[in-house]
Design a protein around this motif. Structure first.
Motif, PDB file in Angstrom:
ATOM      1  N   GLU C 150       1.866  -8.799   4.395  1.00 28.93           N
ATOM      2  CA  GLU C 150       2.911  -8.186   3.687  1.00 28.93           C
ATOM      3  C   GLU C 150       4.111  -8.739   4.157  1.00 28.93           C
ATOM      4  N   TYR C 179       8.116 -13.302   4.708  1.00 36.44           N
ATOM      5  CA  TYR C 179       6.569 -12.936   5.027  1.00 36.44           C
ATOM      6  C   TYR C 179       6.475 -13.487   6.268  1.00 36.44           C
ATOM      7  N   LYS C 355      -1.349  -6.455   6.062  1.00 29.04           N
ATOM      8  CA  LYS C 355      -1.339  -5.558   5.144  1.00 29.04           C
ATOM      9  C   LYS C 355      -2.207  -4.290   5.617  1.00 29.04           C
ATOM     10  N   TYR C 356      -3.401  -4.703   6.089  1.00 31.51           N
ATOM     11  CA  TYR C 356      -4.376  -3.389   6.455  1.00 31.51           C
ATOM     12  C   TYR C 356      -4.288  -3.086   7.899  1.00 31.51           C
TER      13      TYR C 356
END
Lengths: 314, 285, 475
Positions: C150, C179, C355-356
């Protein structure tokens, strides 16, 4: 061990369970092997087969769709795949004879060394490459084959003056010499343990057979052709079929020595598959899986032929 | 008569000489590249990049350098030994049991198993199944563990090993097995006390094949582990060979010698034992 | 090694996983038992985990300001690095020491790169919080498309964004979002072996390709070295930068390299002229990393067989380290075509945010500390005992500081490169950013090997091959 020497005596047979039950308990012997075989080979392969019928793209966040035989239809019209299969075949043809015949002859010679110390010495030396890890073999031969400062070209250019720095052979890196060069060091690498294969087989041949044949007037070549090789048939069968399989599916070395250059003779179907699955675009793993399966099936046809040639003749 | 006798003897001597010459030729072919690597590991760095076979200046510091600079080296070596031994042990066990069952026991579905094993040999399992194996290892929580590598490693040569053992078991006369059965031996007793002593040479081959593969495995190790500390030595070295920073040729060569020397030594020692077993097995057969 | 030690190792590994929250207690117990460790392991676990770990709270998706610190209680900040960065920058561990409870890891590198990150993202999880080693034109688009990373925008301080040199910021931005947090800067320039040029009596530094070729010819003619010049045959290291030195306007609207553009053709012709003065194996694939590294140009330069070299600066520095006198290496900007733009190609290696992952604010803090660290830049530019990366920082303020107050360790090439940066251009972000050069290479090389006399035909074939592959990917 008593059973080895004592003659079977007639005695009352002990209770034996019914055949079906007996057979089921026999499966216990297969359990450890099957655990690994099913879990880490059969399942992954089947999963890959499943993937080959989808348009699975690894990097795509959209779910894969079932596309039936589309990947196979595309692959069968893909010139890169055919080129890849042909390159793998060429390599196999270069590698296979050397890796069977040389160790076989060497094993026959070493087997006849009378002096025990010397025989052990030879065996140890010949086996040395077999205990060197694969990546280390590649590192070693990358050095040896280096165009500019490797010892092979140094000897050819500076010592023997067979070439100039401009005309010296370009071994690795995607030239026409790359496949033979890889085949040579693969034979070198496998020399020891293929020889071991044959030595183990030779040790199982009763020496009386040779004595008998010699008394019949057979010379050494005839002994080799008519006594040794037929007796080595099981070992030969395993080796030929095995090495055919590994040669057709070589990938690590080709990745290292030819990269992803599609003009390189090392860009075989395995490299193409890898390239598609892990490098290009969104990683077309569905298509790559189909290429993998086509390559594998093509190999299976040849393997079936080889197994037929080497079928037990009793 | 005496003339032809002497002639025969002379011929035999020539044959013996030729035999040794040929063997020694191969011995040289194997030793020379290794000697070259050893020489490389004690060349000065500029000498290593001239291509000349004999250096103008020796430099013996490369060994100390790599041992000091690669802190994880002993640990990586241990990882390799541990994974290799475990793999060799498990695979050999599976192979002996499986090979025996396939040849000498009544096994419904035997042909199916055999077909599966053979078929798996020619499928490029290692490459094609990589993603799937990764998934399995993730589910089991075995990613990035040294021990986790053992599971997929066992399959690398499982089929080959079973087939080798099967070939070997096939050479044991059926009469012997029947005799044992008549003597009242169950399948386990027969395996352990009758056949086991006869399959030593086959077992040696299986051990070697598995040792070589597990010791040198690269693709799975590189994919399934990621900390340098849990990795096996070949992977660490192969990535070190990316040519970055401190990895000049003589230094890689020094690591090279360090890596291959223990294997060769252990092998040289074990070799004697293996071949004794092999000879005895052969005498009894 | 005794069994006890082995047990200990497994025990430690399992314990670590338990502590990091990668498995729950039940899994842990089962596995301890499964590992044959029995009660000893269980007791060790109880002793080791007296302060029971808090139950894993669901990760807050948004960047709530103070929540970040609280959620970091689950697991320490877990960055993972591309191996060579750690090899090349020995003072990274010093930066790490400033961060308590840091779970520093090395990323998978061999060929696979991002495959594991993607696999985890598919399960909506990530072992790591931040990956330091992403090169935008190589893998950033893929990571974005696969939903692995992200943007940094919510976490990166504004003054840091403003500090980025504009061309670099552009490289790291997709659809207006940052990014990649750029870290190391690689730029294609010129290096030469001054021992050889001195021997050949060359006194001036070539600034145009004509001068470069003339100087290389002089090297060969004088016998100072076997070869005059060399390049790395991979397109992003030779074809693209040579093209940029004439014009950077050589990309299609979609962001693909325009092989048939006039500047690209000129660059290809230049490469053929260079090849006449170079070692015959120049087009061969390299010896490591899928043919991309350990290339013939590196061997030739390390072996002092060639005088002039064009590549990212780490390469000549790394090769010259093998010379008897590494100080003979000199470096400057890339030569240009007469009347050309005089630009070059650069790429950064940066950090991306999973992102995670967790600890996102902490991750930003960490990357900031890393990228502004004085010692890292000093080692990178002046070299350290173990390595000489030759990589530069992405921040304008650092150059400004050095301009105002030049450190004694600062070599002259840094200024030259800083001057080139505003006009240099990165290869645009595209799923085929790197792949297009891999696929096109065999085709344009038919001109270099003499197989195809017309450079236009060779380049058209390269273009067609890339488009065909793109088509396949879209179907």
């Amino acid at each position: 061990m008593a059973t080895l020497t004592s003659k079977p005596k007639l005695q009352a047979l002990p209770y034996r369970p019914p055949a079906v039950l007996r057979n089921l308990t026999n499966w216990v012997f297969m359990v450890p092997a099957l655990f690994f075989f099913l879990g880490y080979m059969v399942y992954p392969i089947l999963r890959v087969l499943f993937i080959s019928f989808t348009n699975y793209k690894y990097l795509s966040t959209e779910p894969a769709q079932w596309v039936g035989l589309q990947n196979y239809v595309d692959a069968l019209q893909d010139p890169v795949m055919y080129a890849g299969l042909w390159r793998a075949t060429q390599f196999t043809l270069m590698f296979l004879p050397g890796t069977i015949i040389i160790p076989l002859l060497l094993a026959v010679l070493v087997d006849r060394v009378q002096h025990r110390g010397l025989a052990t010495f030879y065996r140890i030396i010949i086996l040395i490459p077999a205990v060197i890890p694969g990546p280390m073999i590649f590192v070693l031969w990358k050095w040896l084959y280096n165009f500019q400062i490797g010892p092979i070209n140094y000897i050819l250019v500076e010592v023997l003056h067979l070439f100039t720095p401009q005309t010296a052979p370009q071994w690795l890196g995607g030239t026409p010499l790359t496949l033979p060069a890889v085949a040579i060091f693969e034979v070198w690498w496998g020399l020891g343990y293929h020889t071991m294969f044959f030595l183990a087989g030779l040790a199982a041949i009763p020496k009386e057979l040779y004595e008998a044949a010699r008394i019949d007037g057979a010379n050494e070549w005839k002994l080799l052709l008519h006594v040794t090789i037929p007796r080595l048939r099981p070992v030969l069968a395993v080796l030929v079929v095995l090495r055919f399989g590994s040669a057709m599916a070589v990938i690590d070395e080709f990745l290292i020595f030819g990269g992803f250059n599609r003009a390189s003779p090392t860009y075989t179907w395995t490299v193409y598959m890898y390239d598609l699955a892990f490098k290009i675009g969104e990683w077309l793993q569905g298509y790559a899986a189909a290429i993998g399966w086509i390559g594998a099936m093509a190999m299976m046809v040849v393997v079936a032929g080889l197994l037929y040639v080497f079928r037990p003749q009793d | 008569m005496t003339v032809s006798h002497a002639h025969l003897r002379r011929r035999r001597q020539i044959a013996t000489l030729a035999k040794h010459l040929v063997i020694n030729f191969f011995v040289l072919i194997i030793l020379l590249p290794l000697a070259w690597v050893f020489l490389l590991s004690i060349k000065s760095i500029p000498d290593a990049y001239t291509g000349a076979l004999w250096p103008e200046q020796f430099d013996f510091t490369h060994y100390a350098y790599v041992l000091e600079k690669i802190e994880t080296l002993p640990r990586n070596l241990w990882n390799s030994v541990y994974v290799t031994l475990a793999t060799v042990f498990i695979t050999s066990l599976c192979a002996v049991l499986g090979g025996y069952a396939l040849v000498h026991l009544e096994l419904p579905g035997r042909r199916l198993v055999l077909f599966g094993l053979i078929a798996s040999l020619y499928f490029p399992v290692r490459v094609v199944s990589l993603i799937s194996i990764f998934e399995i290892q993730r589910t089991l929580g075995l990613i990035n563990t040294t021990s986790g590598l053992i599971l997929p490693y066992v399959t690398l040569n499982l089929a080959i090993s079973i087939l080798i053992m099967r070939s070997i078991f096939e050479q044991i006369p059926r009469e012997l097995i029947d005799a044992a059965r008549i003597d009242g031996c169950g399948p386990w007793r027969t395996l352990v006390s009758v056949t086991l002593p006869l399959i030593t040479n086959g077992l040696v081959v299986v051990l070697i094949v598995n040792f070589v593969t597990a010791w040198g495995e690269y693709l799975l190790a590189a994919t399934l582990t990621n900390d340098q500390i849990v990795r096996t030595l070949p992977v660490v070295l192969a990535s070190a060979h990316g040519g970055m920073g401190q990895w000049a040729w003589p230094r890689i060569a020094a690591v090279y010698v360090i890596v291959i020397a223990p294997g060769i030594l252990v092998f040289a020692l074990a070799q004697k034992f293996f071949f004794q077993g092999l000879l005895e097995g052969a005498l009894k057969a | 090694m005794s069994r006890r030690e082995e047990e200990y190792l497994i025990q430690e590994a399992l314990l670590n996983r338990l502590r990091r929250g990668q498995m729950d207690r039940r899994q842990f117990m089962t596995r301890m038992l499964a590992a044959g460790l029995g009660l000893s392991g269980v007791s060790a676990a109880i002793a080791g985990c007296m302060p029971a770990p808090a139950p894993a709270a669901p990760q807050a998706g948004s960047a709530a300001s103070s929540q970040g610190a609280a959620s970091s209680g689950e697991r320490p900040l877990t960055p993972t690095f591309y191996q060579w960065i750690v090899d090349l920058h020995p003072s990274i561990p010093e930066v790490n020491q400033r961060f308590e409870n840091l779970n520093f890891q090395i990323a998978p590198v061999e060929g696979f790169g991002i495959e594991r990150f993607v696999a985890e993202a598919k399960n909506q999880e990530s072992t790591w919080d931040v990956y330091v080693g992403m090169t935008p034109f190589v893998e950033m688009t893929a990571l974005i498309e696969a939903g692995v990373i992200e943007p940094w925008d919510e976490y990166i301080p504004k003054e840091v964004v403003d500090d980025l040199i504009p061309s670099i910021r552009e490289e790291c931005t997709v659809d207006g979002k940052l990014y990649s947090w750029p870290f190391l800067l690689d730029i294609i320039g010129m290096g030469w072996n001054s021992e050889l040029t001195d021997q050949a009596g060359i006194t001036s530094i070539p600034t145009t390709w004509d001068e470069y070729l003339a100087a290389s010819q002089q090297i060969v003619d004088s016998g100072a070295a076997l070869y005059g010049c060399t390049f790395d045959a991979h397109g992003w290291r030779s074809l693209a930068p040579f093209t940029h030195s004439l014009s950077t306007d050589v990309y299609t609207e979609e962001g693909l390299f325009d092989f048939t553009s006039e500047p690209a053709i000129e660059a290809l012709k230049l490469m053929k002229e260079m090849m006449a003065l170079s070692h015959p194996d120049i087009l061969l694939e390299g010896a490591t990393d899928g043919g991309v590294n350990g290339t013939p140009d590196e061997v030739a330069f390390a072996a002092r067989k060639v005088a002039y070299y064009t590549k990212y600066f780490n390469a000549p520095l790394r090769m010259a380290a093998n010379w008897p006198d590494p100080s003979k290496l000199k470096m400057a900007g890339l030569p240009k075509f007469a009347g050309g733009e005089g630009a070059t190609v650069f790429w950064t290696t940066g950090a991306c945010l999973f992102k995670y992952g967790k600890n996102k604010e902490k991750a930003a803090e960490y990357v900031r500390a890393l990228t502004y660290d004085e010692q890292i830049w000093r080692d990178s530019i002046a070299g350290s005992a173990t390595a000489h990366p030759g990589q530069l920082p992405p921040y304008a303020s650092l150059y400004a500081k050095w301009d105002a107050n030049p450190p004694d360790w600062m070599p002259p090439f840094v200024g030259l490169i800083r001057d080139q940066l505003p006009i240099a251009r990165a290869i645009p972000n595209h799923l085929f950013g790197l792949t297009q050069f891999q696929i096109g290479k065999p085709h344009w090389e038919t001109y270099l090997t003499g197989e195809e006399p017309d450079p236009m035909v060779a380049m058209q074939a390269a273009k067609d091959a890339v488009l065909a592959e793109l088509e396949k990917a879209r179907s």
